[in-house]
Design a protein around this motif. Structure first.
Motif, PDB file in Angstrom:
ATOM      1  N   GLN A  45      83.429  49.039  28.675  1.00  0.00           N
ATOM      2  CA  GLN A  45      83.415  50.596  28.001  1.00  0.00           C
ATOM      3  C   GLN A  45      84.112  50.786  27.022  1.00  0.00           C
ATOM      4  O   GLN A  45      83.714  51.658  26.453  1.00  0.00           O
ATOM      5  N   ILE A  46      84.795  49.250  26.380  1.00  0.00           N
ATOM      6  CA  ILE A  46      85.051  49.548  25.082  1.00  0.00           C
ATOM      7  C   ILE A  46      83.660  49.597  23.798  1.00  0.00           C
ATOM      8  O   ILE A  46      83.197  50.726  23.430  1.00  0.00           O
ATOM      9  N   ILE A  47      82.712  48.889  24.217  1.00  0.00           N
ATOM     10  CA  ILE A  47      81.283  48.991  23.823  1.00  0.00           C
ATOM     11  C   ILE A  47      80.955  50.139  24.078  1.00  0.00           C
ATOM     12  O   ILE A  47      80.374  51.138  22.555  1.00  0.00           O
ATOM     13  N   ILE A  48      81.127  50.617  24.956  1.00  0.00           N
ATOM     14  CA  ILE A  48      79.111  51.432  25.526  1.00  0.00           C
ATOM     15  C   ILE A  48      81.274  52.918  24.551  1.00  0.00           C
ATOM     16  O   ILE A  48      80.009  53.991  24.079  1.00  0.00           O
ATOM     17  N   SER A  49      81.674  53.276  24.195  1.00  0.00           N
ATOM     18  CA  SER A  49      82.800  54.662  23.743  1.00  0.00           C
ATOM     19  C   SER A  49      82.823  54.352  22.551  1.00  0.00           C
ATOM     20  O   SER A  49      82.751  54.842  21.833  1.00  0.00           O
ATOM     21  N   ARG A  82      83.964  42.941  11.843  1.00  0.00           N
ATOM     22  CA  ARG A  82      83.167  43.940  10.845  1.00  0.00           C
ATOM     23  C   ARG A  82      84.252  45.837  11.679  1.00  0.00           C
ATOM     24  O   ARG A  82      84.716  45.982  10.985  1.00  0.00           O
ATOM     25  N   VAL A  83      84.955  45.546  13.043  1.00  0.00           N
ATOM     26  CA  VAL A  83      85.978  46.326  13.409  1.00  0.00           C
ATOM     27  C   VAL A  83      87.344  46.291  13.063  1.00  0.00           C
ATOM     28  O   VAL A  83      88.173  46.466  12.964  1.00  0.00           O
ATOM     29  N   GLN A  84      87.267  44.668  12.430  1.00  0.00           N
ATOM     30  CA  GLN A  84      89.195  43.653  11.735  1.00  0.00           C
ATOM     31  C   GLN A  84      88.789  44.210  10.050  1.00  0.00           C
ATOM     32  O   GLN A  84      89.993  43.967   9.856  1.00  0.00           O
ATOM     33  N   LYS A  85      87.539  45.280   9.738  1.00  0.00           N
ATOM     34  CA  LYS A  85      87.802  45.304   8.423  1.00  0.00           C
ATOM     35  C   LYS A  85      88.678  46.497   7.807  1.00  0.00           C
ATOM     36  O   LYS A  85      89.350  47.158   8.771  1.00  0.00           O
ATOM     37  N   PRO A  86      89.155  46.457   6.761  1.00  0.00           N
ATOM     38  CA  PRO A  86      90.040  47.347   6.055  1.00  0.00           C
ATOM     39  C   PRO A  86      89.587  48.197   6.444  1.00  0.00           C
ATOM     40  O   PRO A  86      88.498  48.834   5.950  1.00  0.00           O
ATOM     41  N   ALA A  87      90.251  49.831   6.302  1.00  0.00           N
ATOM     42  CA  ALA A  87      89.405  51.113   5.887  1.00  0.00           C
ATOM     43  C   ALA A  87      89.263  51.166   4.512  1.00  0.00           C
ATOM     44  O   ALA A  87      89.745  50.539   4.056  1.00  0.00           O
ATOM     45  N   GLY A  88      87.799  52.070   4.620  1.00  0.00           N
ATOM     46  CA  GLY A  88      87.516  52.055   3.854  1.00  0.00           C
ATOM     47  C   GLY A  88      86.421  50.861   3.376  1.00  0.00           C
ATOM     48  O   GLY A  88      85.350  51.204   2.228  1.00  0.00           O
ATOM     49  N   ASP A  89      85.949  49.666   3.738  1.00  0.00           N
ATOM     50  CA  ASP A  89      85.159  48.859   3.710  1.00  0.00           C
ATOM     51  C   ASP A  89      84.334  49.773   4.088  1.00  0.00           C
ATOM     52  O   ASP A  89      83.749  49.612   5.451  1.00  0.00           O
ATOM     53  N   PRO A  94      83.856  51.350  14.055  1.00  0.00           N
ATOM     54  CA  PRO A  94      82.971  51.906  14.306  1.00  0.00           C
ATOM     55  C   PRO A  94      82.988  53.138  12.988  1.00  0.00           C
ATOM     56  O   PRO A  94      84.094  53.114  12.278  1.00  0.00           O
ATOM     57  N   GLN A  95      81.582  53.605  12.882  1.00  0.00           N
ATOM     58  CA  GLN A  95      82.127  54.117  11.329  1.00  0.00           C
ATOM     59  C   GLN A  95      82.528  54.737  11.082  1.00  0.00           C
ATOM     60  O   GLN A  95      82.640  56.076  12.441  1.00  0.00           O
ATOM     61  N   GLY A  96      83.284  55.789  10.579  1.00  0.00           N
ATOM     62  CA  GLY A  96      84.360  56.915  10.824  1.00  0.00           C
ATOM     63  C   GLY A  96      85.782  56.667  11.434  1.00  0.00           C
ATOM     64  O   GLY A  96      85.830  57.485  11.852  1.00  0.00           O
ATOM     65  N   GLY A  97      85.932  55.715  12.140  1.00  0.00           N
ATOM     66  CA  GLY A  97      87.633  55.541  12.652  1.00  0.00           C
ATOM     67  C   GLY A  97      87.556  53.725  12.840  1.00  0.00           C
ATOM     68  O   GLY A  97      86.700  53.209  12.418  1.00  0.00           O
ATOM     69  N   SER A  98      88.290  53.522  13.821  1.00  0.00           N
ATOM     70  CA  SER A  98      88.567  52.401  14.611  1.00  0.00           C
ATOM     71  C   SER A  98      88.882  52.089  15.845  1.00  0.00           C
ATOM     72  O   SER A  98      89.435  53.102  16.515  1.00  0.00           O
ATOM     73  N   LEU A  99      88.727  50.830  15.719  1.00  0.00           N
ATOM     74  CA  LEU A  99      89.623  50.537  17.089  1.00  0.00           C
ATOM     75  C   LEU A  99      90.911  50.329  17.405  1.00  0.00           C
ATOM     76  O   LEU A  99      91.716  49.836  16.325  1.00  0.00           O
TER      77      LEU A  99
END
Length: 118
Positions: A45-49, A82-89, A94-99
């Motif tokens: 569900q995390i991946i789908i969302s 990729r999901v743990q990279k800092p904002a702005g990287d 996901p692009q335009g957001g964060s988990l």
């Protein structure tokens, strides 16, 4: 004139006291991570969302699909990176957001638990 001063005063007091500096994770209800994380129960569900919109046959990242267990399992190291990279990287996903921290913790635990499907 006195009414205008009262209105300004009340507005200032309301503005100052209504500010909240807590993060989304701090105000969100705490989600308990299951003792055993599996793809079908917790990760799918995390991946789908958050990923499949782009990472599917019709998405912008169709060259790197994340549409089933084996694809996600084989990509887990890259996903976590990729999901743990800092904002702005530019590599942040996901692009335009964060988990949420909870979702990232679930992905980490899934890997630690052996990438179980069910």
């Amino acid at each position: 004139m006195r009414n205008a001063v009262k209105i300004i005063f009340v507005t200032i007091i309301f503005s100052v006291t209504s500010c909240d500096t807590r993060t989304y994770d701090e105000i969100s209800p705490k989600v308990v991570i299951p003792s055993k994380v599996t793809y079908n129960q917790d990760v799918k569900q995390i991946i789908i969302s958050n990923c499949v919109t782009c990472h599917s046959a019709v998405g912008a990242a169709n060259f790197y699909p994340l549409t089933d267990y084996s694809l996600v399992k084989n990509a887990i190291d890259n996903i976590l990176d990729r999901v743990q990279k800092p904002a702005g990287d530019p590599g942040k996903m996901p692009q335009g957001g964060s988990l949420s921290t909870t979702n990232i913790d679930i992905l980490k635990k899934w890997k630690a638990d052996g990438l179980l499907e069910q």
